[in-house]
Design a protein around this motif. Structure first.
Motif, mmCIF file in Angstrom:
data_model
loop_
_atom_site.group_PDB
_atom_site.id
_atom_site.type_symbol
_atom_site.label_atom_id
_atom_site.label_comp_id
_atom_site.label_asym_id
_atom_site.label_seq_id
_atom_site.Cartn_x
_atom_site.Cartn_y
_atom_site.Cartn_z
ATOM 1 N N THR A 1 0.829 -1.209 0.000
ATOM 2 C CA THR A 1 0.000 0.000 0.000
ATOM 3 C C THR A 1 0.863 1.257 0.000
ATOM 4 O O THR A 1 0.596 2.214 -0.752
ATOM 5 C CB THR A 1 -0.921 -0.002 1.231
ATOM 6 O OG1 THR A 1 -1.765 -1.160 1.182
ATOM 7 C CG2 THR A 1 -1.774 1.251 1.272
ATOM 8 N N LEU A 2 1.911 1.262 0.818
ATOM 9 C CA LEU A 2 2.761 2.449 0.918
ATOM 10 C C LEU A 2 3.627 2.627 -0.321
ATOM 11 O O LEU A 2 3.951 3.761 -0.693
ATOM 12 C CB LEU A 2 3.636 2.353 2.174
ATOM 13 C CG LEU A 2 2.876 2.507 3.494
ATOM 14 C CD1 LEU A 2 3.773 2.213 4.678
ATOM 15 C CD2 LEU A 2 2.313 3.927 3.606
ATOM 16 N N GLU A 3 4.028 1.536 -0.959
ATOM 17 C CA GLU A 3 4.769 1.662 -2.216
ATOM 18 C C GLU A 3 3.908 2.332 -3.284
ATOM 19 O O GLU A 3 4.383 3.181 -4.039
ATOM 20 C CB GLU A 3 5.233 0.285 -2.705
ATOM 21 C CG GLU A 3 6.438 -0.259 -1.940
ATOM 22 C CD GLU A 3 6.857 -1.626 -2.443
ATOM 23 O OE1 GLU A 3 6.103 -2.228 -3.246
ATOM 24 O OE2 GLU A 3 7.935 -2.100 -2.030
ATOM 25 N N THR A 4 2.651 1.949 -3.308
ATOM 26 C CA THR A 4 1.726 2.582 -4.257
ATOM 27 C C THR A 4 1.568 4.064 -3.944
ATOM 28 O O THR A 4 1.574 4.912 -4.852
ATOM 29 C CB THR A 4 0.358 1.880 -4.207
ATOM 30 O OG1 THR A 4 0.527 0.499 -4.544
ATOM 31 C CG2 THR A 4 -0.615 2.525 -5.174
ATOM 32 N N ALA A 5 1.452 4.381 -2.634
ATOM 33 C CA ALA A 5 1.315 5.788 -2.231
ATOM 34 C C ALA A 5 2.560 6.583 -2.607
ATOM 35 O O ALA A 5 2.471 7.725 -3.082
ATOM 36 C CB ALA A 5 1.060 5.875 -0.733
ATOM 37 N N TYR A 6 3.742 5.982 -2.399
ATOM 38 C CA TYR A 6 4.986 6.678 -2.740
ATOM 39 C C TYR A 6 5.070 6.906 -4.247
ATOM 40 O O TYR A 6 5.450 7.994 -4.710
ATOM 41 C CB TYR A 6 6.198 5.880 -2.271
ATOM 42 C CG TYR A 6 7.519 6.543 -2.627
ATOM 43 C CD1 TYR A 6 8.072 7.514 -1.805
ATOM 44 C CD2 TYR A 6 8.184 6.224 -3.807
ATOM 45 C CE1 TYR A 6 9.256 8.150 -2.144
ATOM 46 C CE2 TYR A 6 9.368 6.857 -4.155
ATOM 47 C CZ TYR A 6 9.901 7.810 -3.323
ATOM 48 O OH TYR A 6 11.055 8.444 -3.663
ATOM 49 N N GLN A 7 4.726 5.879 -5.035
ATOM 50 C CA GLN A 7 4.787 6.005 -6.492
ATOM 51 C C GLN A 7 3.873 7.128 -6.993
ATOM 52 O O GLN A 7 4.257 7.927 -7.853
ATOM 53 C CB GLN A 7 4.410 4.675 -7.146
ATOM 54 C CG GLN A 7 5.466 3.589 -6.952
ATOM 55 C CD GLN A 7 4.978 2.223 -7.413
ATOM 56 O OE1 GLN A 7 3.782 1.938 -7.364
ATOM 57 N NE2 GLN A 7 5.889 1.382 -7.855
ATOM 58 N N GLU A 8 2.670 7.192 -6.427
ATOM 59 C CA GLU A 8 1.741 8.240 -6.849
ATOM 60 C C GLU A 8 2.271 9.625 -6.484
ATOM 61 O O GLU A 8 2.201 10.570 -7.282
ATOM 62 C CB GLU A 8 0.373 7.996 -6.195
ATOM 63 C CG GLU A 8 -0.334 6.747 -6.724
ATOM 64 C CD GLU A 8 -1.629 6.466 -5.983
ATOM 65 O OE1 GLU A 8 -1.887 7.168 -4.972
ATOM 66 O OE2 GLU A 8 -2.374 5.563 -6.411
ATOM 67 N N ALA A 9 2.829 9.742 -5.252
ATOM 68 C CA ALA A 9 3.370 11.035 -4.817
ATOM 69 C C ALA A 9 4.605 11.410 -5.640
ATOM 70 O O ALA A 9 4.783 12.574 -6.021
ATOM 71 C CB ALA A 9 3.722 10.987 -3.336
ATOM 72 N N ALA A 10 5.461 10.424 -5.948
ATOM 73 C CA ALA A 10 6.669 10.692 -6.723
ATOM 74 C C ALA A 10 6.332 11.078 -8.157
ATOM 75 O O ALA A 10 6.993 11.936 -8.758
ATOM 76 C CB ALA A 10 7.584 9.470 -6.702
ATOM 77 N N LYS A 11 5.292 10.436 -8.711
ATOM 78 C CA LYS A 11 4.853 10.803 -10.062
ATOM 79 C C LYS A 11 4.346 12.250 -10.086
ATOM 80 O O LYS A 11 4.647 13.016 -11.018
ATOM 81 C CB LYS A 11 3.753 9.860 -10.531
ATOM 82 C CG LYS A 11 4.238 8.458 -10.888
ATOM 83 C CD LYS A 11 3.066 7.570 -11.280
ATOM 84 C CE LYS A 11 3.538 6.150 -11.585
ATOM 85 N NZ LYS A 11 2.398 5.242 -11.893
ATOM 86 N N ALA A 12 3.584 12.619 -9.064
ATOM 87 C CA ALA A 12 3.068 13.992 -8.993
ATOM 88 C C ALA A 12 4.221 14.989 -8.877
ATOM 89 O O ALA A 12 4.219 16.055 -9.515
ATOM 90 C CB ALA A 12 2.112 14.128 -7.807
ATOM 91 N N LEU A 13 5.235 14.643 -8.071
ATOM 92 C CA LEU A 13 6.404 15.519 -7.925
ATOM 93 C C LEU A 13 7.181 15.590 -9.237
ATOM 94 O O LEU A 13 7.660 16.663 -9.627
ATOM 95 C CB LEU A 13 7.304 15.004 -6.796
ATOM 96 C CG LEU A 13 8.601 15.778 -6.550
ATOM 97 C CD1 LEU A 13 8.324 17.247 -6.260
ATOM 98 C CD2 LEU A 13 9.398 15.150 -5.399
ATOM 99 N N HIS A 14 7.288 14.455 -9.928
ATOM 100 C CA HIS A 14 7.982 14.422 -11.217
ATOM 101 C C HIS A 14 7.334 15.386 -12.212
ATOM 102 O O HIS A 14 8.021 16.191 -12.867
ATOM 103 C CB HIS A 14 7.956 12.986 -11.760
ATOM 104 C CG HIS A 14 8.528 12.834 -13.131
ATOM 105 N ND1 HIS A 14 9.889 12.861 -13.387
ATOM 106 C CD2 HIS A 14 7.921 12.673 -14.343
ATOM 107 C CE1 HIS A 14 10.090 12.709 -14.687
ATOM 108 N NE2 HIS A 14 8.919 12.590 -15.284
ATOM 109 N N GLN A 15 6.007 15.332 -12.313
ATOM 110 C CA GLN A 15 5.302 16.221 -13.224
ATOM 111 C C GLN A 15 5.440 17.683 -12.798
ATOM 112 O O GLN A 15 5.612 18.577 -13.629
ATOM 113 C CB GLN A 15 3.816 15.835 -13.295
ATOM 114 C CG GLN A 15 3.563 14.489 -13.954
ATOM 115 C CD GLN A 15 4.070 14.448 -15.391
ATOM 116 O OE1 GLN A 15 3.939 15.420 -16.135
ATOM 117 N NE2 GLN A 15 4.638 13.310 -15.783
#
Length: 552
Positions: A348-362
């Motif tokens: 669950t937390l890996e998914t949360a990190y990926q979503e947050a990192a993608k948002a930061l990337h954009q």
């Protein structure tokens, strides 16, 4: 900021004492007068590697002293960690010998050159030489872009990373403890059973030792108890009888003398204690110690002593070990359940990190695009119309490379001309171009948390005209917030400075010396006229006009 600079026997500087002020100070002079030596002296005081060439020919040592005025909390914390008192200001002293060795002191405390570098990182920013430019550092390039990203976007990544790191740590601990416990499971179970069978308690060894000693000597013990009981309480004239008679005699006359009263009090205590003796003696006579019980006690004592030697501890330590083993064995039974729950949380937390990192990337891509757009007019004004900038922002897929600030590798790229391939700044831009790029970043408000003092060397290389005025105006604006020291050949830049210092070389007694002079307004007009090509009525008039424009 740097309040004062004292230089002795440093290259062409025999003895220089210079007071420095806030704002923009420009250093001007003929080519070869020693402007680069001033930069070297500043580098020396802030931990640059010692160079024997710094020592003036014929001198034993060179010395640079700088007085610093700063309330930067990072600097004060660093000095505190080094046990350096900074209540009365900060004075840095660096001495370089003719052999190239150096020593440094901060407020009189001997200090390593590495600490000077740390101080320099906080207080001093040298632009114009590749090896000294923070702009070349990937971390700094990331900071420039991240400064334009919404804090909540960055905080979401930090929060997800922190939570994921905690779960990963718990899983590592679980696996480590389980693997360790599995290797020792059989041994722990057997050893726990052996210790539990001993029924250990604090002081058990002393108790068993006494029990065994009594068992081994039961006949002598009982014989002594029988004789004592007979003398004490069973003969015709016993100790109890005699004690009673003594008490009777003393009691009848005790009121006539204080000492007899004290004796009577003690005798009555003796009688009370004597009445408690017989039951203990009788208990010894009634006791039984058979061979089996004695052997069991001796075996238990031997096993206890062996366990204490085996684990190098006392009874209490053995009890602690048993509890630890029982907990470890119990954890083995529930490890699979715990791991299953932690793995679910990890996913669950890996998914949360990926979503947050993608948002930061954009967000970083958008921030970088906006930064490049904002820089364009400044680059044009600074004579860098052909330089193209871009940002490489590449996500990392490997989980092991994820960080608290996201998964992006960030690098600023540049192309010298339109249509050319983008390369790193170090491979594309010259020292002067990098300095002007820093000015452009400053002009569009991209730089934050900069050191109190900045020095720009070669900032005006290859430019002139209105571009020179733009450089000077940007440096002057920077000086409204920081102390800016500029080494310049350009009269437009010199005219914009708040203060001007002339660097002049002279020959005396067949030795070349360089001197620094803080110029008055009239002297500045003459110096700017010299920079225009020569001091005459026309150049002086032009210089006065330039100085008026620069100060406005």
């Amino acid at each position: 900021m740097i309040v004062s600079l004292h230089v002795r026997q440093f290259a062409l500087f025999e003895r220089i004492e210079l007071e420095l002020n806030k704002g923009m100070t420009v250093f001007t002079g003929e080519t070869g007068a020693g402007k680069s030596i001033l930069v070297d002296a500043l580098g020396a005081v802030f931990g640059a590697r010692a160079n024997a060439d710094w020592v003036r020919h014929g001198a034993e040592k060179a010395e640079v002293i700088a007085e610093i005025d700063s309330q930067d909390t990072r600097l004060l914390q660093l000095l505190k960690e080094q046990d350096i008192d900074a209540d009365d200001g900060i004075i840095i002293r660096r001495v370089i010998t003719a052999e190239g060795r150096s020593k440094a002191w901060v407020n009189g405390i001997p200090t390593a050159a590495g600490v000077l570098k740390q101080i320099g990182t906080i207080c001093f920013d040298l632009h114009g030489q590749h090896e000294h430019q923070t702009l070349m550092q990937p971390e700094f390039q990331q900071q420039i872009i991240d400064a334009r990203v919404e804090p909540t976007v960055k905080q979401a990544v930090q929060k997800a990373y922190t939570q994921l790191s905690e779960i990963n740590k718990r899983l590592r601990d679980l696996h480590g403890n389980r693997d360790n416990a599995l290797e020792k499971e059989t041994w722990m179970r057997e050893e726990s059973e052996r210790l539990l069978a001993l029924d250990i308690e604090d002081g058990l060894e002393d108790k068993l030792e006494t029990e065994c000693e009594a068992g081994r000597n039961i006949e002598q013990v009982q014989q002594a108890a029988a004789t004592a009981l007979n003398l004490f309480d069973e003969q015709e004239v016993t100790v109890r009888n005699l004690l009673g008679e003594i008490i009777h005699q003393v009691e009848s006359i005790a009121e006539h003398h204080p000492s007899l009263q004290e004796a009577y009090a003690l005798l009555t205590q003796m009688d009370a204690l004597a009445s408690e003796v017989s039951p203990y003696l009788q208990e010894v006579l009634d006791s039984h110690v058979d061979a089996i019980s004695l052997q069991q006690a001796e075996d238990r004592l031997a096993d206890l002593r062996a366990a204490k030697r085996r684990h190098d501890t006392d009874e209490n330590g053995l009890l602690i070990l048993v509890n630890q083993w029982q907990e470890a064995l119990s954890a083995l039974d529930t490890a699979s359940w715990d791991e299953e729950a932690l793995l679910a949380q990890q996913k669950t937390l890996e998914t949360a990190y990926q979503e947050a990192a993608k948002a930061l990337h954009q967000a970083r891509i958008q921030a970088a695009d906006k930064l490049v757009q904002n820089l364009r007019p400044f680059l044009n004004q600074l004579g860098l119309k052909n330089m193209q900038l871009s940002a490489s922002i590449e996500p990392r897929s490997d989980k092991n490379t994820w960080k608290t600030d996201g998964w992006d590798d960030i690098q600023l790229l540049a192309a010298a001309n339109i249509g050319e391939p983008f390369k790193s700044l170090a491979d594309t831009a010259s020292g002067g171009e990098l300095s002007r790029l820093v000015l452009a970043l400053k002009g569009c408000g991209a730089l934050e948390n900069e050191p109190d003092t900045a020095i720009f060397d070669e900032v005006d290389v290859g430019i002139g005209g209105e571009t020179g005025w733009c450089v000077g105006e940007l440096l002057r604006n920077m000086g409204s917030e920081r102390q800016v020291l500029v080494v310049s050949h350009l009269p437009q830049v010199a005219a914009c400075a708040h203060h001007q210092v002339a660097i002049e070389k002279s020959v005396k007694d067949n030795r070349t010396r360089t001197n620094l002079t803080l110029l008055t307004n009239e002297q500045r007009t003459s110096e700017i006229a010299r920079m225009l090509g020569g001091v005459n009525d026309e150049s002086l008039s032009h210089a006065a006009t330039m100085l008026k424009r620069g100060q406005t």
